[in-house]
Design an enzyme around this catalytic site. Structure first.
Site, mmCIF file in Angstrom:
data_model
loop_
_atom_site.group_PDB
_atom_site.id
_atom_site.type_symbol
_atom_site.label_atom_id
_atom_site.label_comp_id
_atom_site.label_asym_id
_atom_site.label_seq_id
_atom_site.Cartn_x
_atom_site.Cartn_y
_atom_site.Cartn_z
ATOM 1 N N THR A 123 0.805 -1.211 0.000
ATOM 2 C CA THR A 123 0.000 0.000 0.000
ATOM 3 C C THR A 123 0.844 1.269 0.000
ATOM 4 O OG1 THR A 123 -1.463 1.317 1.418
ATOM 5 C CG2 THR A 123 -0.144 -0.321 2.521
ATOM 6 N N TYR A 147 -1.563 0.353 10.091
ATOM 7 C CA TYR A 147 -1.861 -0.324 8.830
ATOM 8 C C TYR A 147 -0.629 -0.303 7.916
ATOM 9 C CZ TYR A 147 -3.647 -0.913 4.093
ATOM 10 O OH TYR A 147 -3.821 -1.313 2.785
#
Ligand code: UDP
Length: 330
Positions: A123, A147
């Site tokens: 990501t 995250y």
């Protein structure tokens, strides 16, 4: 190739499985514990082509190992993960356990059973708050939330394992903001408590929410709202096929996957209003963990693999998401 897809019932995973089935070149095994993924997506995919689906969690290492014993996988595409930035700031262990520990379980078995190719969903959140408008694969990675850190650690594991095992290659795909639904209406985002901007906007247009919020309009950007690079899910799905083909013939590689273009939250909402009509929007506080601006430099993906976007159009992305939203049956 015989390919194991983890998280194939999820939003991105299901679109990639569809693209793989349509290519008719591979034998596909999907595992998903359906905690976020949807059985409906699996049923829809069954209309596209044949594949094996197993309801299984990556935590269940013994069952997972049985799968590796009974199937000789040549590649793994690993999607299964949690993806909500805000949730990761309040439940970090949930993210480290699934996105890092469970990924290590999978990589361990991949090595033990001689799987050569591993495509990993990473990501843009691994970059944190970049200093430059566009980020390239070599930009510093300083994630600002759990995250991003949970995904970055898995990137490190893959890199170290590939250094130690010359027969193991990875493609790390750093996704920017993925949105939209499949053009034929077969698949889309099924996630019940979705938090992503375009999903929330289409839920508001279709009346599932009575209003939506802009999380902060005091960022240091052109209109004060955060800027992101939104990519159509089908272009993103294609990128996996190109990346896998690339590492099979070449070496491990890291690719940003985005269009290289940024839209502010306000611009996305304006586009959504053009597509679906007016809806209520209010300004609220900033959401924890949001960087001001994230735009991909995706030159490497284009140059090395030959991938090129086919749906680089924010209104097309929103209208496909809206069409999907309006067809979802509760
Ligand atoms: N956002 C917003 N309202 C929403 C959902 C998102 O203002 O209801 C903003 C969010 O703060 C971020 C941008 O939209 O600046 C993109 O957020 P999203 O959750 O779609 O993706 P992320 O970049 O966090 O992965």
């Amino acid at each position: 190739m015989k390919i194991l897809v983890t998280g194939g019932a999820g939003y991105i995973g299901s679109h990639v499985v569809k693209a793989l089935l349509e290519s008719k070149k591979h034998e596909i095994v999907v595992i998903d514990n359906l905690c976020k993924g949807s059985k409906k997506a699996i049923d829809a995919l069954k209309t596209v082509g044949e594949f094996e689906f197993i309801d299984m969690s990556l935590e269940d290492v013994l069952r997972l190992e049985e799968l590796f014993k009974t199937h000789k996988f040549e590649a793994i595409i690993h999607f299964a993960a949690f993806i909500e930035v805000f949730e990761s700031t309040v439940k970090p262990l949930k993210y480290y356990l699934n996105n890092t520990s469970n990924a290590i379980n999978l990589i361990t078995l991949a090595n033990k059973y001689g799987v050569k190719n591993f495509v990993f969903s990473s990501t843009a959140a691994t970059y944190g708050e970049p200093d430059t408008a566009q980020v390239s694969e070599t930009s510093p990675q300083n994630p600002i939330n759990a995250y991003g850190r949970s995904k970055l650690m898995t990137e490190w594991v893959l890199k170290d394992v590939a250094l130690a095992n010359k027969n193991f290659r990875y493609a790390i795909l750093r996704y920017f903001n993925v949105a939209g639904a499949s053009s034929d209406g077969l698949l889309g985002q099924n996630y019940p408590n979705a938090t992503h901007l375009i999903k929330v906007a289409t839920q508001t247009i279709s009346g599932r929410r009575d209003k939506m919020s802009i999380f902060g309009d005091d960022y240091d950007t052109k209109d004060g709202t955060c800027i992101r690079d939104y990519i159509h899910i089908e272009d993103l799905a294609d990128a996996h096929i190109y990346a896998l083909d690339y590492i099979k013939e070449n070496d491990s590689e890291i690719f940003n996957v985005g269009y290289g273009k940024g839209y502010s939250v306000k611009e996305v909402i304006d586009a959504a209003k053009e597509v679906g009509g007016d809806f209520r929007v209010e300004i609220s506080d900033r959401r924890d963990g949001d960087p001001a601006c994230l735009i991909a430099n995706s030159d490497k993906l284009r140059k090395l693999t030959g991938w090129s976007p086919k749906r680089d159009d924010i209104k097309l992305i929103i209208s496909s998401a809206l069409k999907w939203e309006e067809n979802i049956k509760e």
